[in-house]
Design a protein around this motif. Structure first.
Motif: not given
Length: 269
Positions: A99, A121-122, A125, A128-129
């Motif tokens: 992150m 989950g990483l 994420r 999503e970016e």
């Protein structure tokens, strides 16, 4: 990068974009040192590994196999002591570091080397970016993590290719009939139904599609699809090796300085 159809293009389609800036993060607790050279060679097909980091407790005897490889491949060790027995602190450290790297906005994508579903989950994420996510893990890797990546590669395939050479594997598979039983080594049968489903989604009104667009749909539907699982070095070899399924045609590009490969389903006689 997007194909003419608007689908995101990743490796396995029309080719790789070697200009991507990538961060390679390795989970030492869930990756084998023996595969790292093959993994980094594969990463080089996708772009440049600007960051190479590995996470684990390098004071433990289990990490001995990694230590001699860190300098050889310019991998930065991120030491993480095991604070509590039975708890994996490595995962948290790797996720936090990912992150931090994400928010630098320096990268086009991440390569996550692990067989652990805790990184699902990483991966979500990062997607999503708007970043590309390439996963590398063993066949035991849970489907949740594999499907969260844009492309997932089985490290067993990379190790086999490194040992025996991809060209030899492709030649052997090309000699094997498409509908025959898999060889003694356990190579799976070509998934004809899946291939035809992806082809049907990617063709235009004429029934033809560019090979790169076809490859993009294959990865979009099934991120862990890899032609090398079936003995073919690349998608064009697989299509060429299955004449009962596909028809290939090379056409001159509008610029006139290259050719574009098109493919369609073979129609029943």
């Amino acid at each position: 990068m997007k194909s003419p159809s608007g689908a995101l293009t990743v490796a396995g389609g029309s080719g790789e974009d070697n200009g991507k800036r990538l961060a390679v993060l390795i989970d030492a607790d869930n990756a084998r040192a023996a595969v790292i050279e093959a993994v980094l060679e594969e990463v080089a097909r996708f772009g440049e590994a600007i960051v190479r980091r590995i996470y684990g407790d390098f004071t433990s005897p289990e990490s001995a196999s990694w230590k001699k490889l860190l300098n050889k491949f310019s991998i930065k060790p991120m030491q993480q002591f095991a604070y509590t027995v039975g708890k994996n602190a490595t995962d948290s450290t790797m996720i936090i570091d990912a992150m931090d790297l994400l928010y630098t906005r320096r990268f086009d994508g991440f390569c996550l080397v692990t067989s652990d579903s805790d990184f699902t989950g990483l991966a979500v994420r990062l997607r999503e970016e708007g970043l590309l996510v390439y996963g590398f893990g063993e066949e035991k890797t849970p489907a949740a993590f594999r499907n969260a990546c844009h492309k997932f590669l089985f490290t067993e395939v990379l190790r086999t290719a490194a040992r025996h050479g991809e060209d030899a594997a492709a030649a052997e598979s090309a000699r094997r009939p498409q509908d025959s039983d898999p060889p003694a080594g356990g190579q799976p049968v070509i998934p004809a139904d899946f291939l035809m489903e992806a082809l049907d989604r990617s063709v235009d009104e004429s029934g033809w599609t560019q090979l790169g667009t076809f490859g993009s749909y294959l990865q979009k539907i099934q991120p862990d699809f890899d032609t090398r699982l079936y003995g073919f070095r690349k998608l064009s070899d697989l299509v060429r090796g299955c004449p009962s399924l596909f028809v290939m045609e090379e056409r001159e590009a509008p610029s006139g300085n290259r050719t574009i490969v098109y493919v369609r389903a073979r129609e029943d006689d």
